[in-house]
Enzyme design. Structure first.
Site, PDB file in Angstrom:
ATOM      1  N   ASP A   8     -11.212 -21.539   2.497  1.00 22.60           N
ATOM      2  CA  ASP A   8     -12.585 -21.687   1.995  1.00 22.60           C
ATOM      3  C   ASP A   8     -13.529 -20.941   2.936  1.00 22.60           C
ATOM      4  OD1 ASP A   8     -14.881 -22.524   0.769  1.00 22.60           O
ATOM      5  OD2 ASP A   8     -14.306 -24.629   0.679  1.00 22.60           O
ATOM      6  N   ASP A 102     -15.283 -17.592  -3.307  1.00 17.47           N
ATOM      7  CA  ASP A 102     -15.171 -17.909  -1.880  1.00 17.47           C
ATOM      8  C   ASP A 102     -14.050 -18.865  -1.514  1.00 17.47           C
ATOM      9  OD1 ASP A 102     -16.288 -20.085  -3.133  1.00 17.47           O
ATOM     10  OD2 ASP A 102     -17.672 -20.537  -1.520  1.00 17.47           O
ATOM     11  N   GLU A 103     -13.172 -19.232  -2.428  1.00 13.09           N
ATOM     12  CA  GLU A 103     -12.085 -20.123  -2.032  1.00 13.09           C
ATOM     13  C   GLU A 103     -10.838 -19.867  -2.853  1.00 13.09           C
ATOM     14  OE1 GLU A 103     -12.218 -24.341  -3.670  1.00 13.09           O
ATOM     15  OE2 GLU A 103     -14.334 -23.882  -3.472  1.00 13.09           O
TER      16      GLU A 103
END
Length: 351
Positions: A8, A102-103
């Site tokens: 993350d 983003d993860e």
DNA sequence: TCTGGGGTCCTGCGGCGT
DNA sequence: TCTGACGCCGCAGGACCC
């Protein structure tokens, strides 16, 4: 036992902005739209100390932290950095399930010394992109996800299922992904104010309140039981465009113009992806925030701008909004198979 | 002090065919 | 011919996630 990592990026949009504006490092930075109804998309950890978090109105963020630097989001840049990040990851790990920009979940099956490998990967990402990440490692996606959140930023937490259950037993149920504010409130009013209490809750009670599927599922989540696989390919089942107006709209002609513009934008994108859908839907949010959807399924799949626009306007006319409107949206779903195989044998219809 | 945009999944319900 | 059970589909709304 599988080994899953959740990777993350920390305050991703702000971190990307800081790559271009290193002079802002250490200051409260907020990425948000600029309109009167904009919300915060990301706040730096310095801004979070003032109570500025994702999804709060930008106007409130300005009051809470007037000294913060407010930046307009630049999604093209975030996408570019995101692609670079996942390219680094995919060069090392075969099974990667990317969730948003983003993860991602990584299936570390077959990777020797997974913790050392993840430490090296985090460093490699930082060196290649300048982005720092938090990592959670566990026997399933749920443990990995909660672990990666536990010590942000730059966290690195590996837990067994039992360790996760013990470590988070005293936390509120909403810490668990899938348990949102509404469900957490219901659980609390039933006397299950912690993850530990929910994990020990009698099945009958949960089934009685939440039904035969959701009830037992909630308890399994509280016990950190999860067998969902890392899925490397996602095919969207619907696509949509929506917009919130700076001020409410009462004029029907203006609403139709907006619907047709949204339909055109959506259909151009669908055409590029060679996708056509049979279900056309609109979303209408009134000035009092009540939100309705209306959908119709047509015989043949389409991505035709006029056809989708016409149907959207017809659905709006049938609904006939009783109050001024703050948001309109258009959605296409029920996609046809992209390329139906020509010689597929006919399946027998079940009787 | 009002609440973005893009999605997914679940539930419940009514219509319909078998 | 009627009826009930059942499954499927479409629809609406809600909850949730990034």
């Amino acid at each position: 036992m599988p080994t899953i990592a959740h990777l993350d990026a920390d305050a991703f949009y702000v971190s990307v902005e800081l790559l271009r504006r290193p002079d802002l490092a250490g200051r409260p930075v907020v990425v948000s739209g600029s309109g009167p109804r904009a919300v915060v998309t990301t706040a730096s950890y310095e801004a979070r100390r003032f109570g500025v978090h994702s999804a709060i109105p930008a106007s409130r963020a300005r009051r809470l932290c007037p000294q913060a630097v407010f930046l307009q989001p630049d999604f093209d840049e975030y996408r570019r950095v995101s692609r670079a990040m996942w390219a680094v990851v995919r060069a090392r790990v075969a099974a990667v399930e990317v969730m948003g920009l983003d993860e991602a979940y990584l299936d570390l099956d077959g990777i020797e010394r997974p913790r050392a490998a993840m430490r090296a990967l985090v460093e490699e990402i930082r060196a290649a992109t300048g982005i720092t990440c938090s990592v959670g490692i566990g026997p399933n996606k749920l443990v990995a996800k909660v672990a990666s959140d536990a010590e942000k930023p730059a966290g690195f937490v590996a837990l067994s299922r039992e360790q996760a259950a013990a470590r988070f037993a005293g936390e509120r149920p909403s810490l668990v992904p899938g348990i949102g504010p509404k469900t957490a409130e219901r659980l609390e009013s039933m006397g299950f104010a912690t993850i530990g209490a929910l994990a020990d809750a009698p099945d009958e009670i949960l089934v009685g309140e939440f039904g035969p599927r959701l009830g037992p599922w909630l308890r399994r989540r509280a016990r950190f039981e999860d067998h969902s696989p890392v899925v490397t390919e996602h095919i969207a089942v619907s696509e949509s465009r929506e917009t919130t107006f700076p001020t409410d709209v009462g004029d029907r002609g203006e609403m139709e113009d907006i619907l047709r513009r949204l339909a055109a934008d959506l259909c151009q994108d669908l055409a590029r992806k060679r996708r056509q859908g049979r279900t056309i839907a609109i979303k209408v949010r009134l000035d009092d925030f009540t939100t309705i959807t209306r959908a119709r399924t047509i015989p043949a799949a389409t991505n035709d701008i006029a056809e989708v626009g016409d149907m959207a306007c017809r659905l709006l006319a049938e609904y006939d909004p009783p109050r001024p409107v703050r948001l309109l949206g258009v959605r296409v779903a029920g996609f046809a198979e992209p390329e139906p195989p020509v010689e597929e044998p006919q399946l027998a219809l079940p009787l």
